[in-house]
Design a protein around this motif. Structure first.
Motif, PDB file in Angstrom:
ATOM      1  N   ALA A  50     -13.598  -6.744   3.655  1.00  0.00           N
ATOM      2  CA  ALA A  50     -14.736  -6.714   2.723  1.00  0.00           C
ATOM      3  C   ALA A  50     -15.868  -5.830   3.238  1.00  0.00           C
ATOM      4  O   ALA A  50     -16.615  -5.255   2.448  1.00  0.00           O
ATOM      5  N   ASP A  51     -15.990  -5.708   4.560  1.00  0.00           N
ATOM      6  CA  ASP A  51     -17.069  -4.925   5.162  1.00  0.00           C
ATOM      7  C   ASP A  51     -16.629  -3.525   5.591  1.00  0.00           C
ATOM      8  O   ASP A  51     -17.448  -2.759   6.089  1.00  0.00           O
ATOM      9  N   ALA A  52     -15.358  -3.216   5.418  1.00  0.00           N
ATOM     10  CA  ALA A  52     -14.849  -1.912   5.857  1.00  0.00           C
ATOM     11  C   ALA A  52     -15.460  -0.794   5.023  1.00  0.00           C
ATOM     12  O   ALA A  52     -15.739  -0.965   3.838  1.00  0.00           O
ATOM     13  N   GLN A  53     -15.660   0.328   5.663  1.00  0.00           N
ATOM     14  CA  GLN A  53     -16.155   1.512   4.973  1.00  0.00           C
ATOM     15  C   GLN A  53     -14.984   2.460   4.760  1.00  0.00           C
ATOM     16  O   GLN A  53     -14.178   2.678   5.669  1.00  0.00           O
ATOM     17  N   CYS A  54     -14.908   3.014   3.579  1.00  0.00           N
ATOM     18  CA  CYS A  54     -13.897   4.027   3.277  1.00  0.00           C
ATOM     19  C   CYS A  54     -14.651   5.327   3.055  1.00  0.00           C
ATOM     20  O   CYS A  54     -15.264   5.528   2.005  1.00  0.00           O
ATOM     21  N   GLY A  90      -7.530   3.478  -4.888  1.00  0.00           N
ATOM     22  CA  GLY A  90      -7.006   3.180  -3.555  1.00  0.00           C
ATOM     23  C   GLY A  90      -8.020   2.449  -2.696  1.00  0.00           C
ATOM     24  O   GLY A  90      -7.686   1.513  -1.971  1.00  0.00           O
ATOM     25  N   ILE A  91      -9.263   2.863  -2.796  1.00  0.00           N
ATOM     26  CA  ILE A  91     -10.337   2.204  -2.042  1.00  0.00           C
ATOM     27  C   ILE A  91     -10.557   0.787  -2.574  1.00  0.00           C
ATOM     28  O   ILE A  91     -10.741  -0.156  -1.800  1.00  0.00           O
ATOM     29  N   ALA A  92     -10.516   0.615  -3.884  1.00  0.00           N
ATOM     30  CA  ALA A  92     -10.701  -0.715  -4.479  1.00  0.00           C
ATOM     31  C   ALA A  92      -9.602  -1.670  -4.021  1.00  0.00           C
ATOM     32  O   ALA A  92      -9.855  -2.861  -3.813  1.00  0.00           O
ATOM     33  N   GLU A  93      -8.404  -1.152  -3.832  1.00  0.00           N
ATOM     34  CA  GLU A  93      -7.300  -2.001  -3.385  1.00  0.00           C
ATOM     35  C   GLU A  93      -7.563  -2.566  -1.994  1.00  0.00           C
ATOM     36  O   GLU A  93      -7.180  -3.697  -1.698  1.00  0.00           O
ATOM     37  N   VAL A  94      -8.220  -1.800  -1.152  1.00  0.00           N
ATOM     38  CA  VAL A  94      -8.554  -2.278   0.193  1.00  0.00           C
ATOM     39  C   VAL A  94      -9.405  -3.539   0.090  1.00  0.00           C
ATOM     40  O   VAL A  94      -9.109  -4.560   0.707  1.00  0.00           O
ATOM     41  N   ALA A  95     -10.455  -3.483  -0.705  1.00  0.00           N
ATOM     42  CA  ALA A  95     -11.362  -4.620  -0.829  1.00  0.00           C
ATOM     43  C   ALA A  95     -10.685  -5.837  -1.460  1.00  0.00           C
ATOM     44  O   ALA A  95     -10.963  -6.970  -1.079  1.00  0.00           O
ATOM     45  N   LEU A  96      -9.784  -5.608  -2.397  1.00  0.00           N
ATOM     46  CA  LEU A  96      -9.167  -6.719  -3.125  1.00  0.00           C
ATOM     47  C   LEU A  96      -8.015  -7.399  -2.399  1.00  0.00           C
ATOM     48  O   LEU A  96      -7.891  -8.616  -2.430  1.00  0.00           O
ATOM     49  N   TYR A  97      -7.142  -6.609  -1.765  1.00  0.00           N
ATOM     50  CA  TYR A  97      -5.868  -7.163  -1.324  1.00  0.00           C
ATOM     51  C   TYR A  97      -5.600  -7.173   0.180  1.00  0.00           C
ATOM     52  O   TYR A  97      -4.758  -7.932   0.648  1.00  0.00           O
ATOM     53  N   VAL A  98      -6.265  -6.335   0.930  1.00  0.00           N
ATOM     54  CA  VAL A  98      -5.922  -6.186   2.350  1.00  0.00           C
ATOM     55  C   VAL A  98      -6.079  -7.484   3.131  1.00  0.00           C
ATOM     56  O   VAL A  98      -5.239  -7.812   3.971  1.00  0.00           O
ATOM     57  N   SER A  99      -7.102  -8.242   2.851  1.00  0.00           N
ATOM     58  CA  SER A  99      -7.341  -9.472   3.624  1.00  0.00           C
ATOM     59  C   SER A  99      -6.230 -10.508   3.430  1.00  0.00           C
ATOM     60  O   SER A  99      -6.019 -11.355   4.287  1.00  0.00           O
ATOM     61  N   LYS A 100      -5.501 -10.424   2.314  1.00  0.00           N
ATOM     62  CA  LYS A 100      -4.444 -11.395   2.008  1.00  0.00           C
ATOM     63  C   LYS A 100      -3.044 -10.852   2.284  1.00  0.00           C
ATOM     64  O   LYS A 100      -2.062 -11.542   2.018  1.00  0.00           O
ATOM     65  N   ALA A 101      -2.952  -9.645   2.785  1.00  0.00           N
ATOM     66  CA  ALA A 101      -1.653  -8.995   2.957  1.00  0.00           C
ATOM     67  C   ALA A 101      -0.837  -9.645   4.072  1.00  0.00           C
ATOM     68  O   ALA A 101      -1.381 -10.110   5.068  1.00  0.00           O
ATOM     69  N   GLU A 102       0.467  -9.666   3.870  1.00  0.00           N
ATOM     70  CA  GLU A 102       1.349 -10.163   4.918  1.00  0.00           C
ATOM     71  C   GLU A 102       1.676  -9.024   5.880  1.00  0.00           C
ATOM     72  O   GLU A 102       1.467  -7.853   5.567  1.00  0.00           O
ATOM     73  N   VAL A 103       2.187  -9.379   7.050  1.00  0.00           N
ATOM     74  CA  VAL A 103       2.561  -8.392   8.060  1.00  0.00           C
ATOM     75  C   VAL A 103       4.073  -8.445   8.229  1.00  0.00           C
ATOM     76  O   VAL A 103       4.641  -9.503   8.503  1.00  0.00           O
ATOM     77  N   LEU A 104       4.704  -7.292   8.055  1.00  0.00           N
ATOM     78  CA  LEU A 104       6.146  -7.168   8.229  1.00  0.00           C
ATOM     79  C   LEU A 104       6.398  -6.308   9.459  1.00  0.00           C
ATOM     80  O   LEU A 104       5.867  -5.219   9.566  1.00  0.00           O
ATOM     81  N   ASP A 105       7.201  -6.804  10.376  1.00  0.00           N
ATOM     82  CA  ASP A 105       7.464  -6.089  11.622  1.00  0.00           C
ATOM     83  C   ASP A 105       8.894  -5.540  11.617  1.00  0.00           C
ATOM     84  O   ASP A 105       9.855  -6.295  11.736  1.00  0.00           O
ATOM     85  N   PHE A 106       8.992  -4.230  11.456  1.00  0.00           N
ATOM     86  CA  PHE A 106      10.291  -3.549  11.488  1.00  0.00           C
ATOM     87  C   PHE A 106      10.431  -2.703  12.752  1.00  0.00           C
ATOM     88  O   PHE A 106      11.162  -1.720  12.771  1.00  0.00           O
TER      89      PHE A 106
END
Length: 114
Positions: A50-54, A90-106
């Protein structure tokens, strides 16, 4: 919702990409020598999305991109967008979804084996 995908490069360094709900790469990280640093930066991005700058840039070929900054540190660079409207989405997606994203380790064993 998107996902952070950790992978191992050919030079044995790690990196992550954030992919959109549709599977497109939104932004990519720098290379990390150790996977734990890669994982730590993902958690920092998720906690501070939420506080990240793009910070927006225009490439010499006319494409648009941004650098994801938290404080003074650059954490990732976006893919190239062909219009300012797509850059804004693309910037709006950061604010909306990044905090809830899952992490996949390949980064471990190959996912697709012959």
């Amino acid at each position: 919702m998107g996902a952070f995908v950790i992978s191992k490069k050919h030079n044995d360094e790690y990196k992550f990409v954030y992919t959109s709900r549709k599977g497109k790469i939104v932004f990519s990280s720098k290379s990390y020598e150790l996977k734990m640093y890669c994982e730590e930066d993902i958690e920092i991005i998720k906690a501070n999305a939420a506080d990240a700058q793009c910070i927006k840039f225009k490439a010499s070929n006319g494409a648009f991109f941004y650098k994801l900054m938290i404080g003074e540190k650059e954490y990732a660079k976006s893919r190239k967008f062909n219009t300012e409207l797509r850059l804004a989405k693309g910037i709006a997606e950061v604010a909306l979804y990044v905090s809830k994203a899952e992490v996949l380790d390949f980064s471990g064993a190959p996912v697709f084996v012959d």
